[in-house]
Design a protein around this motif. Structure first.
Motif, short mmCIF file in Angstrom:
data_model
loop_
_atom_site.label_atom_id
_atom_site.label_comp_id
_atom_site.label_asym_id
_atom_site.label_seq_id
_atom_site.Cartn_x
_atom_site.Cartn_y
_atom_site.Cartn_z
N PHE E 103 0.80 -1.23 0.00
CA PHE E 103 0.00 0.00 0.00
C PHE E 103 0.83 1.28 0.00
O PHE E 103 0.52 2.25 -0.67
N GLY E 104 1.91 1.27 0.78
CA GLY E 104 2.67 2.50 0.94
C GLY E 104 3.84 2.65 -0.03
O GLY E 104 4.65 3.55 0.12
N LYS E 106 3.74 3.06 -3.48
CA LYS E 106 3.57 4.00 -4.58
C LYS E 106 2.44 4.94 -4.19
O LYS E 106 1.29 4.53 -4.10
N ARG E 153 3.82 -4.54 6.19
CA ARG E 153 3.36 -3.30 5.58
C ARG E 153 4.16 -2.11 6.08
O ARG E 153 4.48 -1.19 5.33
#
Ligand SMILES: [Mg+2]
Ligand SMILES: [Mg+2]
Ligand SMILES: [Mg+2]
Lengths: 229, 213, 239, 213, 239
Positions: E103-104, E106, E153
């Motif tokens: 999730f983090g 791009k 993540r």
């Protein structure tokens, strides 16, 4: 392709629908949009800016008000039809009414008339009943309708025991309602028509009025039971 | 004065009875749907929600078909008791009840469903009968949600126009509620009357909103 | 006490299927159900309390049959005389502490407590050292206080058995030690048998006379420590 | 056939635009109210909820006062551009938008408020800008609630009667939506037409309900 | 690492007022914030991450000032390069495990991961032994698996510091022991400094190099075990 909006009294529904079609046939490129309601509300709509081009009312009073408020072109105003007022009962009604005063009978519980505030047919009915001294007596039985066609609807569905409508309305719903008697003690019923002052389509509007007054127009109107003015 | 007072009182009477009816039916069915699993459960929910999404004039049509003098129930009522709901304030109550029912029903169902089931279980272990559980636990806990739904239903009933117009007509002093009186006054070009009615109605609606919020 | 439990129950939901098939019995005063979460401990407890109806099985307490699919017995929860302390305590948020504790004392309309009942509630509040909270609402009291209210509410009805679902899971580690001792004291004072669900080994050390070890949907072992049949607690915990 | 097709298409057009407008306004304001604390926050909420509890005829009156040819905005529009919204389908869109706004707004606000704030916080620690948080976390998570509200708004817009009648009139082919056509057909005693329209409308409403449920 | 934290924050709500005024600093790799719930540990952690803006104070990491009311510095959360593992993991329920972990990576439109990024995510999933869950949604995985996804993540962005809020509180006691060891291993493998919030003494034993003991709204003590200044861990825990 241009379009004119004709705001016409509810009682003209069937007749003007045919008039509109014939007019369109005779004037290719001009479309007629018909807006039917009681004359009072039609006047209110025009006053609030409804884009009507022609106004046809069921009585002189409403057209007079339109004239006072400068909502119509005075010189275009013409009377084009006459009508009669009748008392109708549901087709399957067992009661027999022979005179207006029979409306006071106990088994007649609900009588529908147009709201005299905004419905011309209601005003004529008020006159006729008042002159017989019955208006005040019958008041508790009244079901006031928003247009003469609503009166017709209430009687045809049997929701009320009797109603007062134009002769032409009664003719439209022959299978569902029965004319009990004709009313006479009221002002003559004369339909005026005029071009709306705010229109930008004066030409086709005038042409529509001319068509209504033409032989063909009068013929259609009389087919639906309207009298000559 | 009486010209505005009469429709106001009538409106409060009609909306009051309609809210009462809608609440009784709405809360009972909501509790049933929230607690008992049966076939067609979600269909019943959808059926009761229908008036929320259906045009009031279509509801009016259905009501005429059902309670009109020649309607299924209407003809029976007329032949048996000689009464008809059309053009009476009772008819307006029926129309408003149907229209506002989904608002109480939906609110009550979600209120009942958001109650921690352990609270009802705890009540059972403390010796309460099922009726006791309902009246001492479920209902009091769902009350804020039900109340909010009831207020919305009252407001909706107060504003009912389309269905009422078709079923109860627009008879001054008999069935002409505020909503209809506003329409009438505007139609008749009675501007002062219209403005007065609009102001009164707005104040009542805002009061309802403040109480329910 | 003498408790016999044997329950079968299928749970179906969109995401998963679960089947519980567990049985144990005990003649001791303190039964601990131990195992990972989702293994069916709470479901067993709720079956004993009559809050869940098993598909099949038999539950008997001190010779009284509470549930039996064979003979068609299913005593409703309200007549089982079993106290239940829920994992999150399940206090009634719309009632004060006093009203919560007195909630089960008078169960027919108009539900007002008599003067005697009120006196009894006040005595309980004092015994549980929560008198000062009598007029507070559950929202405004701490986790430890909530547990005492839940205990008092269950015990005031003088149940035959007390069920407790992870009584210390919601508490701080620091508070947990203190309340564990308190509960042991209260249990002795009221002399009430207990079935407790936990996944904390410390609870076993303090409470277990009978230890029922769950794995997903079934009982792996049922151990009786008081019988001195050679079972050693520390050995079990180490495994 | 065209007699029912024309109002149906018009209804879908009006309800479609109204829903679009109500969704854009409703979702933005809902997000604002759910995330930013400012003075008069709850007043803004109450103001936007008002159409839910106000009689449609009263809303129609206010709209006439505002966008009528002699209204505050209406007179300016007329004098500047020579256009008027009264008795046009655009006017019907305005009426329907106002009426259905609270349904999207309320649903969106509660959808935004029920999002776990930690999810938005997590997105921030993962390097997302505030816009990124909105489009990649808040909005997708609120979407089911917003969609349900939008469906209800669409249904409400489809059924709008009172306010539309007053603002847009009842001009066949121009402003006569299904809801008005039903009323008209019943008025005119045109039973077959009324029945056809009622059946079509009921089917569309049920479809909306099934989709939104 | 060198971390300096000093935060003041008032929280007002209808029911209660809370005032946090806490300060500590450390040069060790592992700081544990310990204390009862409601003492302001999470608030401190969120202040460090930039998720909460203190009323006053100063936060600096390895000499970089992240927040300082005096000089008016307040680096937005997204630029702090701090990984955060939430107490309930805060996985995005509308994204698969693979999408959560990536999730983090791009952060500008159109947010699609490049082939390289995807490969990196897959490597992480393998390293955390959750490759088989790549297409699962958070709802369908267990608590222990969720923790690994949340860790992956956070770590995939190579943060300067990892914050963890009660990482084991939501897990079974049995699972807790296992995952505690795993985290210690991962931390060493990534060689990343960490601030952890807990109320479990066991976490202190395993992780604390610096121990910050909270009481309601303030720091009672700040102990440094690696400095061997005579402080004994077992002694502290016993008190
Ligand atoms: Mg459990
Ligand atoms: Mg915390
Ligand atoms: Mg725990």
């Amino acid at each position: 392709e241009q379009e004119i909006i004709v705001s016409a009294a509810a009682s003209l529904t069937n007749a003007f629908t045919e008039v509109g079609k014939k007019f369109e046939a005779a004037n290719p490129g001009t479309k007629v949009v018909l807006n039917f309601a009681a004359s009072g509300p039609l006047l209110q709509q025009i006053e609030q800016g409804a884009p009507a081009d022609v106004f046809a009312s069921a009585d002189q009073k409403t057209m007079d008000q339109a004239n006072e408020k400068k909502l119509i072109l005075t010189e275009t105003r013409k009377n084009f039809a006459g009508n009669g007022l009748v008392l109708i009962v549901p087709g399957d009604a067992k009661t027999s009414i022979k005179a207006l005063k029979d409306l006071t009978l106990k088994e007649i519980t609900r009588i529908s008339v147009g709201n005299p505030e905004s419905v011309p047919a209601g005003r004529y009915a008020e006159e006729a009943l008042t002159s017989e001294g019955l208006w005040e007596t019958l008041k508790p039985k009244f079901i006031l309708a928003n247009s003469v066609r609503q009166v017709l609807d209430y009687v045809s569905r049997g929701e009320v025991d009797a109603g007062i409508v134009y002769a032409t309305d009664a003719a439209v719903a022959k299978e569902k309602v029965r004319v009990a008697l004709k009313l006479e003690k009221h002002k003559p019923i004369l339909y005026p028509i005029a071009v709306v002052a705010a229109t930008r389509k004066t030409d086709p509007a005038r042409r529509f009025i001319d068509f209504v007054l033409s032989e063909e127009g009068v013929e259609i109107l009389s087919k639906y039971g309207f009298g000559k003015p | 004065m009486t010209q505005t007072l009469v429709p106001l009182l009538l409106t409060l009477k009609v909306a009051g009875f309609a809210t009462l009816g809608a609440s009784l039916v709405g809360v009972s069915v909501a509790f049933l749907l929230a607690r008992v699993r049966f076939r067609g459960r979600e269909w019943l929910d959808a059926f009761l929600t229908l008036p929320l999404v259906m045009p009031p004039t279509v509801l009016g049509y259905y009501l005429i078909v059902i309670i009109g003098r020649r309607g299924w129930i209407g003809s029976w009522l007329y032949e048996t008791f000689g009464v008809t709901l059309m053009f009476t304030w009772q008819g307006a109550v029926v129309a408003s009840t149907v229209v506002s029912l989904p608002l109480v029903f939906k609110a009550a169902r979600s209120a009942f469903e958001s109650i921690d089931p352990n609270l009802e279980k705890a009540a059972r272990t403390l010796g309460l009968s099922e009726a006791g559980v309902f009246f001492r636990v479920s209902f009091p806990l769902a009350w804020p949600g039900i109340l909010a739904g009831t207020m919305l239903a009252f407001a909706r009933a107060m504003g009912e126009f389309g269905a009422t117009l078709m079923v109860a007509g627009n008879l001054p002093g008999k069935t002409q509620t505020l909503s209809l009186a506003v329409y009438d006054a505007v139609q008749a070009g009675n501007e002062r009357m219209a403005a007065t009615l609009v102001i009164i109605t707005s104040l009542v609606c805002m009061a309802v909103l403040v109480f329910s919020g | 006490m003498v408790i016999e439990v044997s329950v079968e129950k299928r749970m179906e939901s969109k995401a998963r299927h679960f089947r519980l098939d567990a049985a144990f019995s005990s003649r001791e005063q303190c039964v601990v159900l131990f195992g990972p979460s989702g293994s069916g401990k709470t479901l067993t407890l709720q079956s004993i309390a009559g809050l869940v109806t098993p598909d099949a099985g038999r539950i008997a307490l001190n010779g009284r049959v509470l549930f039996d699919t064979q003979s068609g017995v299913n005593v409703p929860s309200r007549h089982r005389k079993i106290g239940y302390v829920f994992q999150d305590y399940a206090l009634f948020p719309h009632r004060t502490v006093l009203e919560n504790v007195g909630f089960g004392l008078k169960n027919d309309w108009p539900w007002r407590l008599s003067r005697d009942d009120r006196r009894q509630v006040m005595e309980f509040l004092e015994a549980f050292e929560i008198s000062q909270l009598a007029q507070s609402y559950p929202l405004d009291i701490s986790g430890g206080q909530k547990q005492r209210v839940a205990l008092a509410r269950a015990l005031i009805r003088k149940p035959d058995l007390l069920l407790m679902d992870e009584p210390f899971a919601a508490l701080d580690t620091l508070l947990r030690v203190k309340l564990r001792e308190e509960l042991a004291k209260i249990r002795r004072a009221f002399d009430i048998p207990m079935v407790m669900v936990t996944h904390d080994p410390e609870d076993i050390r303090v409470f277990a006379e009978t230890l029922v070890i769950y794995e997903i949907g079934r009982v792996r072992e049922c151990l009786h420590f008081l019988k001195s049949d050679g079972t050693d607690l520390e050995e079990v915990l180490a495994s």
